[in-house]
Write a protein that holds these residues in place. Structure first.
Motif, PDB file in Angstrom:
ATOM      1  N   ASP A  64       0.878  -1.169   0.000  1.00 49.29           N
ATOM      2  CA  ASP A  64       0.000   0.000   0.000  1.00 49.29           C
ATOM      3  C   ASP A  64       0.913   1.215   0.000  1.00 49.29           C
ATOM      4  OD1 ASP A  64      -1.706   2.091   0.451  1.00 49.29           O
ATOM      5  OD2 ASP A  64      -2.491   1.351   2.361  1.00 49.29           O
ATOM      6  N   VAL A  65       1.047   1.865  -1.142  1.00 45.93           N
ATOM      7  CA  VAL A  65       2.023   2.949  -1.249  1.00 45.93           C
ATOM      8  C   VAL A  65       1.668   4.150  -0.381  1.00 45.93           C
ATOM      9  CG1 VAL A  65       2.798   2.277  -3.559  1.00 45.93           C
ATOM     10  CG2 VAL A  65       0.954   3.980  -3.302  1.00 45.93           C
ATOM     11  N   SER A  66       0.414   4.264   0.036  1.00 44.82           N
ATOM     12  CA  SER A  66       0.032   5.386   0.896  1.00 44.82           C
ATOM     13  C   SER A  66       0.478   5.194   2.340  1.00 44.82           C
ATOM     14  CB  SER A  66      -1.488   5.604   0.850  1.00 44.82           C
ATOM     15  OG  SER A  66      -2.177   4.534   1.470  1.00 44.82           O
ATOM     16  N   ASN A  67       1.072   4.037   2.627  1.00 48.24           N
ATOM     17  CA  ASN A  67       1.543   3.705   3.969  1.00 48.24           C
ATOM     18  C   ASN A  67       3.071   3.599   3.951  1.00 48.24           C
ATOM     19  OD1 ASN A  67       2.434   1.561   6.047  1.00 48.24           O
ATOM     20  ND2 ASN A  67       0.392   2.131   6.765  1.00 48.24           N
ATOM     21  N   ARG A  68       3.727   4.447   4.742  1.00 41.89           N
ATOM     22  CA  ARG A  68       5.198   4.469   4.721  1.00 41.89           C
ATOM     23  C   ARG A  68       5.800   3.120   5.117  1.00 41.89           C
ATOM     24  NH1 ARG A  68       9.062   8.404   4.991  1.00 41.89           N
ATOM     25  NH2 ARG A  68       7.576  10.074   5.461  1.00 41.89           N
ATOM     26  N   SER A  69       5.256   2.490   6.137  1.00 36.86           N
ATOM     27  CA  SER A  69       5.797   1.204   6.598  1.00 36.86           C
ATOM     28  C   SER A  69       5.673   0.140   5.521  1.00 36.86           C
ATOM     29  CB  SER A  69       5.081   0.751   7.873  1.00 36.86           C
ATOM     30  OG  SER A  69       5.315   1.640   8.936  1.00 36.86           O
ATOM     31  N   SER A  70       4.568   0.161   4.782  1.00 42.25           N
ATOM     32  CA  SER A  70       4.374  -0.802   3.713  1.00 42.25           C
ATOM     33  C   SER A  70       5.413  -0.601   2.607  1.00 42.25           C
ATOM     34  CB  SER A  70       2.959  -0.671   3.143  1.00 42.25           C
ATOM     35  OG  SER A  70       2.713  -1.651   2.157  1.00 42.25           O
ATOM     36  N   CYS A  71       5.730   0.653   2.300  1.00 42.29           N
ATOM     37  CA  CYS A  71       6.762   0.935   1.289  1.00 42.29           C
ATOM     38  C   CYS A  71       8.138   0.484   1.769  1.00 42.29           C
ATOM     39  CB  CYS A  71       6.779   2.419   0.948  1.00 42.29           C
ATOM     40  SG  CYS A  71       5.323   2.976   0.027  1.00 42.29           S
ATOM     41  N   ASP A  72       8.413   0.697   3.042  1.00 43.80           N
ATOM     42  CA  ASP A  72       9.693   0.241   3.598  1.00 43.80           C
ATOM     43  C   ASP A  72       9.816  -1.279   3.505  1.00 43.80           C
ATOM     44  OD1 ASP A  72      10.379   2.850   4.223  1.00 43.80           O
ATOM     45  OD2 ASP A  72       9.763   2.692   6.317  1.00 43.80           O
ATOM     46  N   GLU A  73       8.720  -1.970   3.806  1.00 38.40           N
ATOM     47  CA  GLU A  73       8.718  -3.425   3.731  1.00 38.40           C
ATOM     48  C   GLU A  73       8.876  -3.891   2.282  1.00 38.40           C
ATOM     49  OE1 GLU A  73       8.811  -7.324   4.773  1.00 38.40           O
ATOM     50  OE2 GLU A  73       8.954  -5.563   6.077  1.00 38.40           O
TER      51      GLU A  73
END
Length: 258
Positions: A64-73
């Protein structure tokens, strides 16, 4: 020249439309491609379709690109799978309709969260790996809508696409010393699932407005992304390039030949 055979690529929003076209071009060019999107079913379908079309590896990452943690993962997963992140195609985007008079806070936030924050979060998550690459590339899918043109009921979308270009220019300056280029593609009307949903009358009208008398294809966008991803394109940064069949050129419909 222009080889992508040893490049590791992330394509966000890569399961359909322009993203699918970009992912397909990179896969056929032999790159390792990570397709990031929210739907695991759509990811599985895209990975199955592209597996074996080139010599590179194809993986999917639920993101989910709108979520920073998801992008980090996402970045950690791709780095573990491929050992490097050389190219980031920040393509994920949404374009729901809403008139200026009726647009709610939630509708505005949704578009800005995905299209603007999603671009920033995606790039931030990959910056260290792009720097380590020595020839990192960021390619943002913007649009002619917003930066150049406007269209009713898409004021929030147009604002988000213009914002991407503002981010792109400063990011290009900040990352230039690390050998990382940051560029944007501005598609015109491209024949995707979303455009088909607009209806035949819309498609016919847009086709008439394009000097080349044809809508673009997702692969048309992918071909430019692939060139910008090469080492040979290393002196191009901070640029926004329209791929629109000349759509923005006529100053009125009368300028077009019958």
């Amino acid at each position: 020249m222009f080889s992508l055979a040893d490049r590791s690529v992330i394509v966000t929003g890569g399961t359909k439309g322009i993203g699918r076209g970009i992912a397909g071009v990179f896969a056929r060019a032999g790159a390792d491609v990570a397709i990031a999107a929210r739907s695991s079913d759509e990811i599985d379908s895209a990975v199955a379709e592209l597996s074996g079309v080139g010599d590179g590896r194809i993986i999917g990452v639920v993101t989910d690109v709108s979520n920073r943690s998801s992008c980090d993962e996402m970045a950690r997963t791709v780095l573990e799978a491929f050992g490097a992140i050389d190219v980031v195609c920040a393509n994920a985007g949404i374009f729901p309709e809403a008139s200026l008079e009726t647009m709610t806070d939630a509708q505005l936030s949704q578009v800005l969260d995905v299209n603007v924050k999603g671009t920033v979060f995606t790039v931030q998550a990959c910056v260290s790996s792009l720097t380590e690459s020595g020839s990192g590339r960021v390619i943002i899918t913007s649009s002619i809508t917003g930066p150049i043109t406007g269209f009713p009921n898409w004021s929030h979308y147009g604002a988000s696409k213009a914002a991407q270009l503002g981010f792109m220019r400063t990011a290009a300056i900040e990352l230039a010393a690390q050998g990382v280029t940051v560029n944007a593609i501005m598609p015109g009307n491209v024949l995707t699932e979303g455009l088909v949903e607009m209806g035949e009358d819309y498609i016919a009208g847009m086709t008439r407005a394009i000097p080349m008398k044809a809508l673009g294809t997702p692969e048309d966008i992918g071909h430019l992304a692939a060139f910008l991803a090469t080492r040979e394109a290393g002196y191009i940064t901070g640029q926004a390039i329209a791929v629109d069949g000349g759509q923005v050129l006529p100053e009125s419909p009368d300028a077009l030949p019958a």
